[in-house]
Scaffold this active site. Sequence first.
Site, PDB file in Angstrom:
ATOM      1  N   ASP A   1      31.606 -12.731 -16.009  1.00 59.58           N
ATOM      2  CA  ASP A   1      30.438 -11.865 -16.170  1.00 59.58           C
ATOM      3  C   ASP A   1      30.177 -11.762 -17.672  1.00 59.58           C
ATOM      4  O   ASP A   1      30.818 -10.973 -18.366  1.00 59.58           O
ATOM      5  CB  ASP A   1      30.712 -10.484 -15.566  1.00 59.58           C
ATOM      6  CG  ASP A   1      29.543  -9.534 -15.752  1.00 59.58           C
ATOM      7  OD1 ASP A   1      28.382  -9.992 -15.744  1.00 59.58           O
ATOM      8  OD2 ASP A   1      29.791  -8.322 -15.904  1.00 59.58           O
TER       9      ASP A   1
ATOM     10  N   GLU B   1      27.669 -15.680 -14.075  1.00 53.41           N
ATOM     11  CA  GLU B   1      26.436 -14.996 -13.679  1.00 53.41           C
ATOM     12  C   GLU B   1      25.242 -15.579 -14.426  1.00 53.41           C
ATOM     13  O   GLU B   1      25.310 -15.833 -15.625  1.00 53.41           O
ATOM     14  CB  GLU B   1      26.546 -13.494 -13.970  1.00 53.41           C
ATOM     15  CG  GLU B   1      25.339 -12.720 -13.479  1.00 53.41           C
ATOM     16  CD  GLU B   1      25.487 -11.228 -13.667  1.00 53.41           C
ATOM     17  OE1 GLU B   1      24.545 -10.608 -14.201  1.00 53.41           O
ATOM     18  OE2 GLU B   1      26.537 -10.681 -13.278  1.00 53.41           O
TER      19      GLU B   1
ATOM     20  N   ASP C   1      32.966  -4.595 -15.499  1.00 59.03           N
ATOM     21  CA  ASP C   1      32.793  -5.999 -15.901  1.00 59.03           C
ATOM     22  C   ASP C   1      33.752  -6.908 -15.138  1.00 59.03           C
ATOM     23  O   ASP C   1      33.369  -7.995 -14.697  1.00 59.03           O
ATOM     24  CB  ASP C   1      32.988  -6.150 -17.410  1.00 59.03           C
ATOM     25  CG  ASP C   1      31.946  -5.368 -18.202  1.00 59.03           C
ATOM     26  OD1 ASP C   1      30.746  -5.646 -18.027  1.00 59.03           O
ATOM     27  OD2 ASP C   1      32.334  -4.483 -18.981  1.00 59.03           O
TER      28      ASP C   1
END
Length: 182
Positions: A7, A69, A141
């Site tokens: 992420d 992502e 996160d």
Amino acid sequence: MRILGIDPGLQTTGFGVVDVEGHQLRYVASGTIRTTKIALGDLPGRLKVLFDGIGEVVARYEPDVATVEIVFVNVNPQSTLLLGQARGACLTALVARDLPVAEYTALQMKKAVVGHGRAAKSQVQEMVRRLLDLPGLPGTDAADALGLAITHAHAGAAMARVAQVTDLQRRQHAMYKGGRSY
């Protein structure tokens, strides 16, 4: 198969490592790479921390595949550009180590993990905790990174099956055009 989820973020990048055996998921590790000790104006220094940090995670946990992502445009274009550069540093660190990389949006990850794309971060944390049977909630996160790994564990298998069918269809079409029929 071992999956590394990333992420990306310029200040905090989450990572999560999951082993997949059949339909069984097993938590391996998760955490964050922080660039907050580097001066705000030192973008190259921050990107180097991310690049090196991802490299250390890959060396330590030896994943078979990574997932990152996909970032969309935020309200602030400058923030979007900076986030894109952080994402680029992460992607470069992964491909420099010859890892195949899959990409998913936050919406796809939330749908796969929680069941709907508008899930709150707390819902993602809770579902990741449940799916991986963790004793406590991972940080936001790390939870997103683990969610990306879980998404790939489910979607990656389906995509591989689609690729096999597509390849079979392509071969059958080539044989048919070559005058052979089966």
